[in-house]
Structure formats: C-alpha cells, structure tokens
Scaffold this motif. Structure first.
Motif, PDB file in Angstrom:
ATOM      1  N   ILE A 223      42.276  52.226  50.035  1.00 54.42           N
ATOM      2  CA  ILE A 223      42.677  53.613  50.324  1.00 54.42           C
ATOM      3  C   ILE A 223      44.201  53.722  50.364  1.00 54.42           C
ATOM      4  CG2 ILE A 223      42.666  55.401  52.112  1.00 54.42           C
ATOM      5  CD1 ILE A 223      39.779  54.479  52.736  1.00 54.42           C
ATOM      6  N   LYS A 224      44.848  52.727  50.938  1.00 59.47           N
ATOM      7  CA  LYS A 224      46.314  52.754  51.028  1.00 59.47           C
ATOM      8  C   LYS A 224      46.989  52.645  49.656  1.00 59.47           C
ATOM      9  CE  LYS A 224      47.517  53.654  55.144  1.00 59.47           C
ATOM     10  NZ  LYS A 224      48.370  54.830  55.395  1.00 59.47           N
ATOM     11  N   THR A 225      46.282  52.069  48.699  1.00 64.11           N
ATOM     12  CA  THR A 225      46.848  51.996  47.348  1.00 64.11           C
ATOM     13  C   THR A 225      46.519  53.239  46.531  1.00 64.11           C
ATOM     14  OG1 THR A 225      44.905  50.798  46.526  1.00 64.11           O
ATOM     15  CG2 THR A 225      46.755  49.483  47.289  1.00 64.11           C
ATOM     16  N   GLY A 226      45.838  54.205  47.142  1.00 62.62           N
ATOM     17  CA  GLY A 226      45.560  55.467  46.473  1.00 62.62           C
ATOM     18  C   GLY A 226      44.275  55.507  45.670  1.00 62.62           C
ATOM     19  N   VAL A 227      43.397  54.516  45.855  1.00 68.04           N
ATOM     20  CA  VAL A 227      42.164  54.469  45.080  1.00 68.04           C
ATOM     21  C   VAL A 227      41.236  55.626  45.434  1.00 68.04           C
ATOM     22  CG1 VAL A 227      40.055  53.142  44.667  1.00 68.04           C
ATOM     23  CG2 VAL A 227      42.260  51.994  44.640  1.00 68.04           C
ATOM     24  N   GLY A 228      41.190  55.990  46.719  1.00 68.68           N
ATOM     25  CA  GLY A 228      40.316  57.083  47.138  1.00 68.68           C
ATOM     26  C   GLY A 228      40.602  58.376  46.380  1.00 68.68           C
ATOM     27  N   GLN A 229      41.880  58.734  46.301  1.00 74.18           N
ATOM     28  CA  GLN A 229      42.267  59.933  45.560  1.00 74.18           C
ATOM     29  C   GLN A 229      42.061  59.740  44.064  1.00 74.18           C
ATOM     30  OE1 GLN A 229      43.111  63.035  46.561  1.00 74.18           O
ATOM     31  NE2 GLN A 229      43.107  63.526  44.377  1.00 74.18           N
ATOM     32  N   TYR A 230      42.263  58.518  43.604  1.00 73.50           N
ATOM     33  CA  TYR A 230      42.091  58.260  42.170  1.00 73.50           C
ATOM     34  C   TYR A 230      40.636  58.456  41.740  1.00 73.50           C
ATOM     35  CZ  TYR A 230      42.254  56.109  37.596  1.00 73.50           C
ATOM     36  OH  TYR A 230      42.161  55.895  36.243  1.00 73.50           O
ATOM     37  N   PHE A 231      39.686  58.133  42.625  1.00 72.58           N
ATOM     38  CA  PHE A 231      38.286  58.377  42.315  1.00 72.58           C
ATOM     39  C   PHE A 231      38.070  59.845  41.949  1.00 72.58           C
ATOM     40  CE2 PHE A 231      36.704  54.695  45.168  1.00 72.58           C
ATOM     41  CZ  PHE A 231      36.832  53.806  44.107  1.00 72.58           C
ATOM     42  N   ASN A 232      38.646  60.733  42.760  1.00 77.26           N
ATOM     43  CA  ASN A 232      38.504  62.167  42.486  1.00 77.26           C
ATOM     44  C   ASN A 232      39.165  62.549  41.160  1.00 77.26           C
ATOM     45  OD1 ASN A 232      37.103  62.639  44.849  1.00 77.26           O
ATOM     46  ND2 ASN A 232      38.925  63.190  46.023  1.00 77.26           N
ATOM     47  N   ASP A 233      40.381  62.053  40.927  1.00 80.36           N
ATOM     48  CA  ASP A 233      41.103  62.382  39.691  1.00 80.36           C
ATOM     49  C   ASP A 233      40.339  61.884  38.464  1.00 80.36           C
ATOM     50  OD1 ASP A 233      43.077  63.453  41.256  1.00 80.36           O
ATOM     51  OD2 ASP A 233      44.381  61.688  41.175  1.00 80.36           O
ATOM     52  N   LEU A 234      39.825  60.663  38.540  1.00 79.01           N
ATOM     53  CA  LEU A 234      39.087  60.104  37.409  1.00 79.01           C
ATOM     54  C   LEU A 234      37.803  60.895  37.168  1.00 79.01           C
ATOM     55  CD1 LEU A 234      38.851  57.814  35.317  1.00 79.01           C
ATOM     56  CD2 LEU A 234      37.643  56.466  37.060  1.00 79.01           C
ATOM     57  N   GLU A 368      47.571  60.670  31.942  1.00 81.71           N
ATOM     58  CA  GLU A 368      48.167  60.174  33.181  1.00 81.71           C
ATOM     59  C   GLU A 368      47.118  59.528  34.077  1.00 81.71           C
ATOM     60  OE1 GLU A 368      51.389  59.985  34.038  1.00 81.71           O
ATOM     61  OE2 GLU A 368      51.765  60.660  31.982  1.00 81.71           O
ATOM     62  N   VAL A 369      45.928  60.126  34.098  1.00 85.62           N
ATOM     63  CA  VAL A 369      44.844  59.561  34.912  1.00 85.62           C
ATOM     64  C   VAL A 369      44.423  58.204  34.359  1.00 85.62           C
ATOM     65  CG1 VAL A 369      42.425  59.846  35.618  1.00 85.62           C
ATOM     66  CG2 VAL A 369      43.996  61.797  35.706  1.00 85.62           C
ATOM     67  N   LEU A 370      44.239  58.119  33.051  1.00 82.34           N
ATOM     68  CA  LEU A 370      43.789  56.872  32.440  1.00 82.34           C
ATOM     69  C   LEU A 370      44.829  55.771  32.558  1.00 82.34           C
ATOM     70  CD1 LEU A 370      41.985  58.210  29.244  1.00 82.34           C
ATOM     71  CD2 LEU A 370      40.952  57.261  31.315  1.00 82.34           C
ATOM     72  N   LYS A 371      46.104  56.142  32.665  1.00 84.12           N
ATOM     73  CA  LYS A 371      47.162  55.142  32.842  1.00 84.12           C
ATOM     74  C   LYS A 371      46.991  54.373  34.157  1.00 84.12           C
ATOM     75  CE  LYS A 371      50.973  57.156  30.146  1.00 84.12           C
ATOM     76  NZ  LYS A 371      52.300  57.826  30.263  1.00 84.12           N
ATOM     77  N   LYS A 372      46.309  55.007  35.118  1.00 81.33           N
ATOM     78  CA  LYS A 372      46.137  54.381  36.434  1.00 81.33           C
ATOM     79  C   LYS A 372      44.770  53.718  36.584  1.00 81.33           C
ATOM     80  CE  LYS A 372      49.205  57.666  38.784  1.00 81.33           C
ATOM     81  NZ  LYS A 372      49.286  58.695  39.873  1.00 81.33           N
ATOM     82  N   ILE A 373      44.069  53.508  35.478  1.00 76.50           N
ATOM     83  CA  ILE A 373      42.739  52.922  35.545  1.00 76.50           C
ATOM     84  C   ILE A 373      42.764  51.523  36.169  1.00 76.50           C
ATOM     85  CG2 ILE A 373      42.795  51.819  33.275  1.00 76.50           C
ATOM     86  CD1 ILE A 373      39.795  53.774  34.667  1.00 76.50           C
ATOM     87  N   TYR A 374      43.937  50.884  36.117  1.00 78.11           N
ATOM     88  CA  TYR A 374      44.073  49.551  36.708  1.00 78.11           C
ATOM     89  C   TYR A 374      43.801  49.552  38.210  1.00 78.11           C
ATOM     90  CZ  TYR A 374      48.635  51.235  38.303  1.00 78.11           C
ATOM     91  OH  TYR A 374      49.636  51.973  38.899  1.00 78.11           O
ATOM     92  N   LEU A 375      43.866  50.735  38.853  1.00 76.59           N
ATOM     93  CA  LEU A 375      43.606  50.800  40.289  1.00 76.59           C
ATOM     94  C   LEU A 375      42.170  50.409  40.636  1.00 76.59           C
ATOM     95  CD1 LEU A 375      45.484  54.102  41.251  1.00 76.59           C
ATOM     96  CD2 LEU A 375      46.087  51.772  41.933  1.00 76.59           C
ATOM     97  N   LEU A 376      41.269  50.467  39.649  1.00 84.06           N
ATOM     98  CA  LEU A 376      39.874  50.081  39.885  1.00 84.06           C
ATOM     99  C   LEU A 376      39.669  48.571  39.770  1.00 84.06           C
ATOM    100  CD1 LEU A 376      37.946  52.859  37.912  1.00 84.06           C
ATOM    101  CD2 LEU A 376      38.617  52.843  40.316  1.00 84.06           C
ATOM    102  N   ALA A 377      40.696  47.847  39.356  1.00 82.44           N
ATOM    103  CA  ALA A 377      40.561  46.404  39.134  1.00 82.44           C
ATOM    104  C   ALA A 377      40.027  45.642  40.352  1.00 82.44           C
ATOM    105  CB  ALA A 377      41.906  45.818  38.694  1.00 82.44           C
ATOM    106  N   PRO A 378      40.485  45.951  41.591  1.00 85.77           N
ATOM    107  CA  PRO A 378      39.967  45.191  42.738  1.00 85.77           C
ATOM    108  C   PRO A 378      38.452  45.269  42.898  1.00 85.77           C
ATOM    109  CG  PRO A 378      41.941  46.395  43.364  1.00 85.77           C
ATOM    110  CD  PRO A 378      41.578  46.860  41.987  1.00 85.77           C
ATOM    111  N   ILE A 379      37.853  46.409  42.520  1.00 83.21           N
ATOM    112  CA  ILE A 379      36.395  46.544  42.630  1.00 83.21           C
ATOM    113  C   ILE A 379      35.714  45.601  41.647  1.00 83.21           C
ATOM    114  CG2 ILE A 379      34.452  48.136  42.340  1.00 83.21           C
ATOM    115  CD1 ILE A 379      36.368  50.357  43.271  1.00 83.21           C
TER     116      ILE A 379
END
Length: 661
Positions: A223-234, A368-379
């Motif tokens: 959540i602190k890395t912004g993944v929660g918000q990224y879920f919505n954006d994606l 811009e959203v797809l550029k941040k797809i790496y945020l899902l890597a930890p999952i």
C-alpha cells in the motif's frame, strides 16, 4: 437532481468513510491517539512488528513463549487502541488522554499474561498437570482478556460463539441429545485454554504469529508503494470503456485488492468509495451498484494467492503433507468462475438497461498506467516463491523486500524513512484483529478437542440427513453460513473447519474438498442476508436499501452457492488428479456454463429472456460446470440451442425497425 440526491451520488469524504468502516468493520474503529499515550502506542506497534521480524529472521523462541509474547502485544495494544464502546470513542476524542483507567488496567494485565510463559516456562512445563492457584488465576485472566479484546476489535459474533463453547465445555451434563458429555471442570478448561497448545496458544495463533503477520506487513508495504491505488487505475484502464465499465472496474479492482486485503468490509469501503459512485453515475441502481462491489470484495477472500490468509491456516488444519501450492491451485478455477459469473451478470445487466462504458475523457492515460505495471511484481514474486517450494515465512520476507525494491524504482513510489515506519505500524495494527480473533478461535478448537464436539456434530448432521450426501452438504452449508456470520476470514475458517467440515470428512469426501466447501460458505455469509455485513457496508456507500443490496449480492455471487457442491461431487474442478488437457476442457465448459447461469439470473442474453428460457439456461449452466463428459455435452448442446434461439428471435425483433428505417 435535488441536493440530497446529488450528495448521495458523490464520493464520501474521508470522515464519512471512517465512520462507515467503524460501523461495519470493528477492526477499523481504533482511536486516533495523541500526546504521550499516542507515542506509547506508536512505539508499541513498531516494537510488535520489529519483534515479529526478529523472530522470523534471527532467533526463534519455543512455541509457548513466542505465541504468548505475540498475544501479549496484541491484547495490550487492543485495549489501548480500541474503546469499550463507540460512545467511549467519541468521549475519548475530547478527553486529554483518550483512554480510561480501565483500558490502562486491562492493557497492563495483558502484559502480565503475555510475559507469564516467558518468565515461568521451566516451572510451567514441570507442573502443567498440577497447576498452582497463581497459574489458574493468570489462565482465567487470559481467557477473559481474549474475550473482551475480541469483542472490542472484531465484534460480538465470534465473542459470543467462543463464550458459548466455553459454557458448553462446563455444562455438558445438561446438554440435550447427542450434544451431552460428562462435563469439563473449570481447572481443566483453564489448563487447556492457556497452558497447552490446544487452546488460546493453539494452531490458529501459531499461524497468526508467523505467516499471517508477515503477509499483513507485506500488504502494508504494498500500500505504501501505491499498489492499492494502482489496482484501481489498472482496472479503469482495462475495463472502464467496456459495456457497464465501472461495474467491471469494481470486479477487477476488488479481485486484485483481495490479494492484499484480509477483510471483505474493508475492501468494500476502500475500493467501493471509488467504484460505487462511478456505477451510480453511469445508471446502475444503488442496490445493484452496492451489490456488485460487495460480491466482488467478498470474492477477494476466495482469491489466490492469499485467500484472506486462510490458505496458510488450511495447510496447518488439513495436514497430511499438503502444501500451500496445492491449496492455491485447487482454489484457482473456483475463484475464476466466481469473478467470471459476476462479470457476466454485470455485463448482461448493463445490456438490459442500455448502459455504456466510461467516456474517453473519463479514462486515465493508458500508456502511463501500463508504465507502472511493474508495481504488481511483488505479487508475482509471492506466487513464484511459494511455487518453488520455499517456506511460507521466507517467501513472505522476500516478498516484503521485493515490494521495497519495486517501490524504489520510481521517485513517486520510493519509500522514505517515515513510510517504512508507517508500514510497520499499519501492519501491526491490522494484526491486532487477526491475533485476537485467532486466539478466540483457538478456544473454540480447544473445546471441540476436549469434548469431542466435532465428531458429535458430524454424527448429528449425518443422522439428520439420513446418510444422504446432498442433504449433508445442504445442512453443512447452512451451518457454515450461520457460523461465518460477522466473523473475520481467519476466525471464520477456523470455526467452520472445526465444527462443520468433520461431517463431510466422515462421508469419505476428500479432506481438501470438505475444507474448501465450508470455507466458501463461511466467507459468503458476508453477503448472505440477514447479516450480510459486506453488503450492508456497500449500502452505506451507495445509499441503497441494505437488505435489497444483500439479496442482489447473493444473486451475483450465485457461483459461490453452486461451485462448492460441484467440487465435492467432482474434485476435478479443483485440478485434483487431472491432466492439463482435462483442465483446459473444464475451464472452457465451466466458463460457458457461467454465461448461461448469468443469463438466467439477470433475465437477459442477446435479448430479454422468458422465464422458461431462464430455467433451461440455469440447468444447462450447472451441467456445463459439473466436470463430467455426458453432462458437458448435453449442457453444451442446450447452450448452443438457446443461443441460436436468442439470435434468431432478436433478428426477427429488429427486422421491422430496419424496414421502417
């Protein structure tokens, strides 16, 4: 639109969301402490997380010591953070210290209970069969503190269940029928509950103090890395422009949120505050908009890889060498069907009432959203590590590291020292609810163990159903729905696995199928009236009528009421003893079946369906989901015939309009 209506269609403020969370999710009702007490609690939460990381990486204590310290942290912080009542919380906002002397006393006693095993372990191991008066007093105190902390943090339902079970242990001789037993003395109850690893310090708390805590920390760092918000954006980028787009955004984002959230209600309020207003603006009824979010958020608890932390409990409860990966694999197709069913029904509902997707101006920049797809890597790191056979503890630790590394790639998501502290604090705060709930669930397990209640309930359910499997499943479903009402995911599974699952296992149903059966129905109690906490929370966001929202939620989640029966009769649906060719066929027929079931539930396919078509579609869908050759081909034949009929009649209906045009 009047001012009141406009207000209801707008997103709720942070304060309104906080009040809503506190109302339906007691774990969100903690006090915002300030001053010296606030600093004490903050340091306590930090120490809780640091202790857990220390014992996971550097040094491991004996089970009694580790679980007792874990319990002491959770109980003491619970009494400082969570007020005795909502009224006390409101008063605390105006008070200087924001806690009462009773809170301070209970927190102090919790420290005593938490340190009793570490300070006296040698003597306790020697005299466990003949406890002294001091031991009995501390043990009784531990039981009372766990019950009160659970009431404050988790709510009344599980507290009442635990208290009833403790009473049952003592009052056995006066119980009716097969429930009767010779009765357990107070001293033995206390000994079992706190001085063995079969009660409060049992398997549920073991899992809480190891795997679950680390994955809660993992979620806090995500959540602190912004993944929660990224879920919505994606979700918006992928599904926003489709027919009825916002509803599909809710489904997609809630499925992703379920990988880091352990609460249906928390998922509803956080993602629902974003998706429900979008659905209402598009034209969905309030009750349907709330139902979509509630059903999708509840399904997040059924979604691998985390499954609301229940997957880790299953490993411990099922035993027999079963691995985490086997459980996650078994849950994959059922979860896929669950979300596919909701997706299909929202699509048909949108077609039925003529709704569109979001406009291009309402969409985020996809690139811009797809550029941040790496945020899902930890999952993906979690899944890969667990698949590789790495221990759950190590996989969780490396997943936390991966979340930090991934977050550091971009300046916007790079964590600062304060973010690290916040993640440790938030993870520990979330763990308080899990620890108290699993401690209470441990008491239930302890009572079942010393009274043999599990076998008694199994015998009672089988006798009631006259050894008929379907009736046993039906009665077990009802029991699981009742036992699961108002309980968090972890405690929910522990209770249903302990009380309801033995009836199915006694009929030679595969152990994993039995546990998944009760787990499913325990979880969907969150959207099953009359309690339906997740649906009621969604109605608070949508402004819809709560009971009607619950009914709509249950209808959207129809897959969850059908699929457990299927994987009991045919475990192939859980990829047990199947080949990849068979799995692909099962996925194809099952997804096709969900289309038919969705059309039956909504009353629309290519056009509005007649009630006879709906009945036939429902039957065809169930036959297609049931993974057996003859039913698949019959169901597929009926499906094709129905589709052709829909296509032909729709063509006939549009011909006059085309001619007139």
């Amino acid at each position: 639109m009047d001012e009141k209506g406009l207000k209801k269609d707008q997103q709720l403020s942070d304060e309104e969301l906080d009040q809503l969370m506190s109302k339906f999710d007691p774990e969100a009702g903690y006090r915002k402490l300030t001053g010296i007490i606030g600093w004490i609690v903050t340091i306590g939460l930090l120490c809780f997380s640091l202790y857990q990381l220390y014992t996971s990486t550097i040094d491991r204590f004996s089970p009694q010591i580790h679980r007792s310290i874990h319990l002491g942290f959770a109980l003491s912080l619970a009494f400082l953070l969570f007020p005795a009542s909502k009224k006390a919380k409101m008063k605390g906002r105006k008070g200087r210290f924001q806690i009462t002397w009773v809170d301070g006393l209970l927190a102090s006693l919790s420290v005593v209970v938490g340190l009793y095993w570490p300070l006296n372990i040698d003597q306790l191991v020697m005299r466990v069969a003949r406890l002294e008066l001091t031991d009995l007093i501390v043990g009784a105190l531990a039981i009372v503190l766990v019950l009160e902390a659970t009431r404050r943090v988790v709510g009344l339902p599980i507290t009442i269940i635990a208290a009833v079970f403790l009473s049952y242990a003592y009052l056995g001789p006066i119980m009716p029928g097969f429930l009767a037993h010779k009765g357990i003395g107070i001293d033995r109850i206390i000994r079992t509950m706190f001085f063995t690893t079969e009660g409060i310090l049992g398997t549920p708390l073991k899992v809480s103090s190891t795997f679950i805590f680390l994955f809660l920390l993992f979620g806090a760092f995500l959540i602190k890395t912004g993944v929660g918000q990224y879920f919505n954006d994606l979700a918006v980028a992928i599904a926003g422009k489709r027919t009825g787009g916002p509803a599909k955004v809710a489904i997609f984002s809630s499925a992703l949120q379920g990988t880091i959230s352990g609460s249906s209600v928390a998922n509803v309020v956080t993602s629902g505050s974003f998706t429900i207003p979008m659905m209402k603006r598009l034209g969905y009824r309030r009750e349907f908009a709330g139902a979509v979010e509630a059903a999708a958020s509840t399904g997040g608890q059924l979604m691998p890889p985390i499954m609301g932390a229940a997957a880790f409990l299953m490993v411990e409860f099922i035993g027999g060498g079963i691995t985490y990966w086997e459980i996650a694999k078994a849950a994959t197709i059922p979860a896929l069907l669950y979300f596919t069913g909701i997706w299909i029904m929202t699509h048909f509902q949108a077609k039925k009432i003529g709704l569109r997707g979001l406009k291009e101006s309402e969409m985020p920049n996809r690139l811009e959203v797809l550029k941040k797809i790496y945020l899902l890597a930890p999952i993906f790191v979690v899944v890969i590590l667990l698949m590789s056979g790495m221990s759950v503890t190590k996989a969780a630790l490396w997943s936390i590291v991966s979340a930090i590394v991934v977050g550091s790639i971009n300046k916007e998501t790079r964590m600062k020292p304060k973010d690290y502290a916040d993640a440790l604090i938030n993870g520990a705060r979330t763990a308080i609810g899990v620890a108290t709930a699993t401690a209470a669930a441990g008491m239930i397990v302890g009572v079942v163990t010393i009274t043999g209640l599990g076998l008694k309930m199994a015998g009672g359910l089988i006798a009631l159903s006259n050894d008929i499997l379907f009736l046993t499943l039906l009665f077990t479903m009802i029991a699981s729905l009742i036992l699961g009402m108002g309980s968090p995911t972890t405690a929910n599974y522990v209770i249903t696995a302990t009380i309801a699952a033995p009836a199915l296992i006694a009929l030679d149903i595969p152990v994993l199928s039995a546990h998944m059966f009760v787990f499913y129905f325990g979880i969907i109690a969150d959207i099953t009236p009359p309690v339906a906490l997740a649906a009621f929370a969604a109605s608070g966001v949508s402004g819809g009528e709560p009971l009607r929202t619950g009914v709509n939620s249950a209808k959207l989640a129809i897959a969850a009421f059908i699929i457990p029966y299927i994987f009991v009769y045919s475990p192939e649906l859980m990829m047990i003893d199947t080949t990849w060719t068979e799995i692909l066929w099962i996925v194809f027929t099952s997804l096709t079946g969900m289309i038919a079931i969705g059309a039956a539930m909504i009353g629309y396919w290519l056009r509005k369906t007649h009630w006879t078509e709906r009945i036939v579609a429902l039957g065809a869908g169930i036959m297609l989901i049931y993974p057996e050759g003859s039913t698949d081909f019959i169901g597929l034949g009926v499906f094709i015939a129905l589709f052709a009929l829909q296509y032909f009649i729709k063509g006939k209906e549009t011909e006059p309009q085309s001619a007139g045009a």
